[in-house]
Design a protein around this motif. Structure first.
Motif, mmCIF file in Angstrom:
data_model
loop_
_atom_site.group_PDB
_atom_site.id
_atom_site.type_symbol
_atom_site.label_atom_id
_atom_site.label_comp_id
_atom_site.label_asym_id
_atom_site.label_seq_id
_atom_site.Cartn_x
_atom_site.Cartn_y
_atom_site.Cartn_z
ATOM 1 N N PRO A 69 -22.217 -41.675 -1.811
ATOM 2 C CA PRO A 69 -22.445 -41.906 -3.236
ATOM 3 C C PRO A 69 -23.050 -40.685 -3.916
ATOM 4 C CG PRO A 69 -23.276 -43.735 -1.923
ATOM 5 C CD PRO A 69 -22.935 -42.635 -0.970
ATOM 6 N N ASN A 70 -22.649 -40.461 -5.156
ATOM 7 C CA ASN A 70 -23.178 -39.352 -5.949
ATOM 8 C C ASN A 70 -24.406 -39.846 -6.688
ATOM 9 O OD1 ASN A 70 -23.637 -37.072 -7.391
ATOM 10 N ND2 ASN A 70 -21.654 -37.026 -8.436
ATOM 11 N N THR A 71 -25.573 -39.601 -6.090
ATOM 12 C CA THR A 71 -26.822 -40.125 -6.655
ATOM 13 C C THR A 71 -27.708 -39.013 -7.202
ATOM 14 O OG1 THR A 71 -27.826 -40.046 -4.450
ATOM 15 C CG2 THR A 71 -26.830 -42.128 -5.131
ATOM 16 N N GLY A 72 -27.136 -37.863 -7.482
ATOM 17 C CA GLY A 72 -27.926 -36.765 -8.014
ATOM 18 C C GLY A 72 -28.365 -35.813 -6.932
ATOM 19 N N THR A 73 -29.597 -35.353 -7.022
ATOM 20 C CA THR A 73 -30.078 -34.329 -6.089
ATOM 21 C C THR A 73 -30.498 -34.905 -4.747
ATOM 22 O OG1 THR A 73 -32.287 -34.521 -7.049
ATOM 23 C CG2 THR A 73 -30.838 -32.823 -7.954
ATOM 24 N N GLU A 74 -30.869 -36.174 -4.714
ATOM 25 C CA GLU A 74 -31.328 -36.775 -3.466
ATOM 26 C C GLU A 74 -30.133 -37.109 -2.567
ATOM 27 O OE1 GLU A 74 -34.445 -37.227 -2.384
ATOM 28 O OE2 GLU A 74 -35.061 -36.118 -4.160
#
Length: 369
Positions: A69-74
């Motif tokens: 999943p593309n959850t940002g920097t994390e």
């Protein structure tokens, strides 16, 4: 004076009015309007997988999806989904991946280009002098880019061998050179192209394409189920059985029938991991990855060891398929590599060609409720 047309129209109009009134009296004013028919839900990947064994006439089929999943920097945990249909396939099985080998070979060539050890605009003759000559074929004007994109015009040697005759790379090329080129500069899929690229890798590095792929891709990514078997006819354990279209058991197979064009043995998980890493930028610098995905040379049909497929919903996925006697495999992924699907059947081909695009659409197209 009314015209004849007007006179004829009067009784017709009265008749229609009477029919409309009669229709109105037949339905109570409180009757609800008929409900609109709701569209049937799109079939799931698991449902379509089962159809590979019924409509597709495969003894067994399996798929493994991978999603980051593309959850940002994390960093987000990778999720997977496995399904199988029929008997004789397990999640960890090794199988022959056929032309998916080409993505590995193209990746090695592009890595060498990034290291300035070769140029994609080099001619074949610069690396294999005098080899490609005959029947109108000429390695002095044929580039590595043309081999990578299947625009060299070279005849596909497996048309003559039916993909069942073990050959050395030189023998495969010599068979191709008995035929004139086909559609020079146009896309024409040919296994001979990648056999030659395997020879170029050896010439440039001093090591076989298998050794280079192992040290550059397989070991760094931890693809423990992936190998180049060379002339080994058996599959590593665990594995199931493989069947030709007529039901003959072809589990034992000499991989030299395909060589650098289709020798690879792998697993579902390894192929998902490889394409996720490749498209995610782990194996190539950005410029070289863009070249790999550039389909202009092949007129939109093929990049370099990868090809795009536009699905029914308009989304384009990237990947490759692999067909070798007893095995058909397909991997597709989003362009960023975050979502990957690999499916396989343990026979040479799928009887119903519509099932593959339907399966990809079921995985990658947004679902509507």
């Amino acid at each position: 004076m009314p015209s004849l047309r007007t006179l004829l129209a009067v009784p017709v109009s009265l008749t229609l009015l009477a029919l409309a009134q009669a229709a109105t009296t037949k339905l109570p004013t409180s009757a609800p309007a008929p409900a609109a028919a709701s569209p049937s839900p799109a079939p799931s990947t698991d449902t379509l997988l089962r159809l590979l064994t019924t409509q597709g006439h495969a003894p067994a089929a399996a798929l493994l999806t991978r999603e980051e999943p593309n959850t940002g920097t994390e960093p987000a945990p990778v999720t997977t989904h496995y399904a199988q249909a029929g008997q004789g396939i397990a999640r960890a099985d090794h199988f022959r991946a056929g032309s998916i080998t080409k993505t590995f070979i193209a990746t090695v060539v592009l890595q060498l280009a990034a290291e300035h050890r070769l140029s994609l605009d080099d001619t074949v003759d610069q690396h294999l002098p005098g080899l490609v000559r005959g029947a109108g074929n000429d390695g002095r004007t044929m580039t590595l880019r043309a081999l990578l994109t299947h625009t060299s015009g070279l005849y596909d040697f497996t048309v003559d061998t039916k993909g069942v005759v073990p050959l050395s790379p030189l023998q495969a090329v010599r068979i191709a050179l008995t035929h004139p080129p086909t559609d020079l500069g146009r896309y024409h899929y040919s296994n001979t192209d990648y056999v030659l690229l395997g020879m170029v890798i050896r010439q440039v590095t001093g090591r076989s394409y298998a050794t280079e792929a192992e040290r550059r891709i397989i070991a760094p990514l931890g693809l423990t189920g992936t190998s180049f078997p060379g002339s080994r006819t058996s599959l590593p354990s665990p594995h199931g059985r493989a069947y030709a279209a007529d039901g003959t058991d072809v589990t034992e197979l000499d991989p030299r029938v395909a060589g650098a064009a289709g020798e690879l043995v792998s697993t579902l998980a390894d192929l998902d991991r490889f394409y996720a890493a490749l498209l995610g930028g782990e194996l190539l610098p950005p410029r070289r990855l863009r070249e790999m995905l550039d389909t202009r040379t092949a007129h939109g049909l093929y990049g370099m060891g990868l090809f795009p497929q536009k699905l029914s919903c308009g989304i384009t996925v990237w990947g490759h398929n692999g067909r070798i006697t007893g095995s058909y495999v397909r991997t597709a992924a989003t362009v960023d590599g975050r979502r990957v699907l690999t499916f396989r059947v343990n026979t040479t081909a799928i009887a119903d060609p519509d099932l593959e695009p339907a399966l990809l659409a079921a995985e990658f197209c947004p679902r509507t409720s």
